[in-house]
Design an enzyme around this catalytic site. Sequence first.
Site: not given
Length: 649
Positions: A197, A250, A268, A340-341, A363-364, A505
């Site tokens: 991760y 992203r 994930k 995600e992202d 999630d973000d 991150n």
Amino acid sequence: MFAVNGSTFLNNSLSGVPRVFPRSTQRVAAPLVVVAAVSSNGRPGDRNVSVLVENTSKEMVESATSSSSPSAIDKEAKSTVGGGVEDVYGEDSATEDMHITPWTVTVASGYQLLRDPHYNKGLAFTEKERDAHFLRGLLPPGVVSQEIQVKKMMHNMRQYQVPLQRYMAMMDLQERNERLFYKLLIDNVEELLPVVYTPTVGEACQKYGSIFRQPQGLFISLKEKGRILEVLKNWPEKKIQVIVVTDGERILGLGDLGCQGMGIPVGKLSLYSALGGIRPSACLPVTIDVGTNNEKLLEDEFYIGLRRRRATGQEYSELLHEFMSAVKQNYGEKVLIQFEDFANHNAFDLLAKYGTSHLVFNDDIEGTASVVLAGLIAALKLVGGALADHRFLFLGAGEAGTGIAELIALEISKQTGAPLEETRKKIWLVDSKGLIVRSRIESLQHFKRPWAHEHEPINNLADAVKSIKPTVLIGSSGAGRTFTKEIVESMSSFNEKPIILALSNPTSQSECTAEEAYKWSEGRCIFASGSPFAPVEYNGKVYPSGQANNAYIFPGFGLGLIISGAIRVHDEMLLVASEALAEQVSHENLEKGLIYPPFSNIRKISAQIAARVAEKAFQLGLATRLPQPENLVRYAESCMYSPNYRTYR
Ligand SMILES: NC(=O)C1=CN([C@@H]2O[C@H](COP(=O)(O)OP(=O)(O)OC[C@H]3O[C@@H](n4cnc5c(N)ncnc54)[C@H](OP(=O)(O)O)[C@@H]3O)[C@@H](O)[C@H]2O)C=CC1
Ligand SMILES: CC(=O)C(=O)O
Ligand SMILES: [Mg+2]
């Protein structure tokens, strides 16, 4: 909450859009398939199925295959037979001008069993299993336990000095022996989380093309437009419960990595299984490749994705819509789709659009909000006061920043009874153009507008800190080293214990390091970061810092949705997840300045979160797993995947 046409609307949503759901969906148990047969439509995904030898008799194989065996093909057909002597399944009796289905029905034994990551146990196969499954001679004579295998793997892992080598070793293990991979990860979670991760997964995505060995997950590109359902059917597992999907625009704070973002859904979902106990076979990582605007990747000869600039507008939304429809058609109403992202210009819209028709979770936006709220609830025990007594300032007003801000405002509103519009006024955000203020409203993206309060314009964070005097400073900018000495000192000048969260991150993008935060605040700040930092020694005292990362939330959150058979996500579930996580922070943790519990306990924590989320799903009428289990924590624990080897007959 209100009802229209047999559906119930919940008008309370982080995405700002009511979530809608049908009320009467019942859980239906799927039939157990013992032997997989060749499908009549010849789909490869249905065809090449391995089953353990003990479940398979010759008669079963024959009866399973007879209906679609090419022996049923019209034998009157002319032309030569091209296959030599007729084989046992009659395939070679097909003439050369006939189309045949290239199928196999195999049992996972012998050489193949050793190469099947779901069943392989390597040297841990017992003497009896080696006899029963044709493994004699294929393994050296030594037999070792899974514990010894874990010990050996960890020993080997620690020899690697380069993090990316550890990542590759872990991915190889996942492809070779799935249970050992999860055993390793679960038993050594604090050591291995930074490998599979953040931060290492970030570097892996950047270099994905050059380290690529075996594909993981499902790649859906613009080339597959019109055939996405077909592509989903190519995936070998049929009972999918969680999909993590990205379009790679992203990736962490690293920007557009296109198709190479696949490392994120894979990572994930590893955490879904290791931390949340979802069966690995029920997890599906997906990358939607609509191109990339990353010039460096487009010119990289090792790039694995489409070499074109990103599709936008109708071309983009049509592909996404086809994907969302195909997922529902193939896996039903209760498959959880975690976005995600995605870049924020798509993320909010996707969540709003599909939040009313699918079980979706961003999630973000949502997971991050829940984990940060949990940390703040815990931190109040150290700094005192209620949430409503604090002032919050964010650097970064995107998915993470505005998502967290909205959940804090919602919680304050719930606690005080004040309207959301009022509680939002305690929260300020700074974006790349400065403080978000009323005079900027016309030019702001829609998700920033609720935060445009009356204030004179300020174009930098340092001045915003001095003017707003926040008690809590949160970094969600993806821009590293932006919490400068001046800013941390300023926070420490008007707060006895400033709360500073550097969420971005991977480590390179963190707004400041743990060392900087403790040093510049003279050891007074309460600090947590998105990627982990080693404990810091300052003035003879050791300061460990926590990891404010959505990895605390999404595995348990998803487990809660699945065990309750929930069909929609609701913001109330995010709030109870935060409360459940905050309750897991012990006095000992707080005494050390930690506002999150250690990851070593994460499966128990996930069960607690799952139970609360499930309970909320039942209360809201969103659960379909009826009747409600009596003890939801025990039920959640009992549903969790165990990586221990199974004994083969
Ligand atoms: N710890 C965790 O669990 C999580 C961490 N994150 C991390 O948070 C970061 C942001 O993610 P996300 O919110 O999705 O990204 P977004 O792109 O949605 O938002 C980024 C925001 O930061 C602003 N910004 C960028 N650079 C600067 C700068 N130099 N000064 C001031 N503002 C700046 C942008 O401004 P503008 O709008 O003007 O462009 C934008 O508002 C990433 O690094 C990600 O890894 C994300 C999710 C979870
Ligand atoms: C942690 C996470 O989801 C992110 O940085 O995007
Ligand atoms: Mg993310």
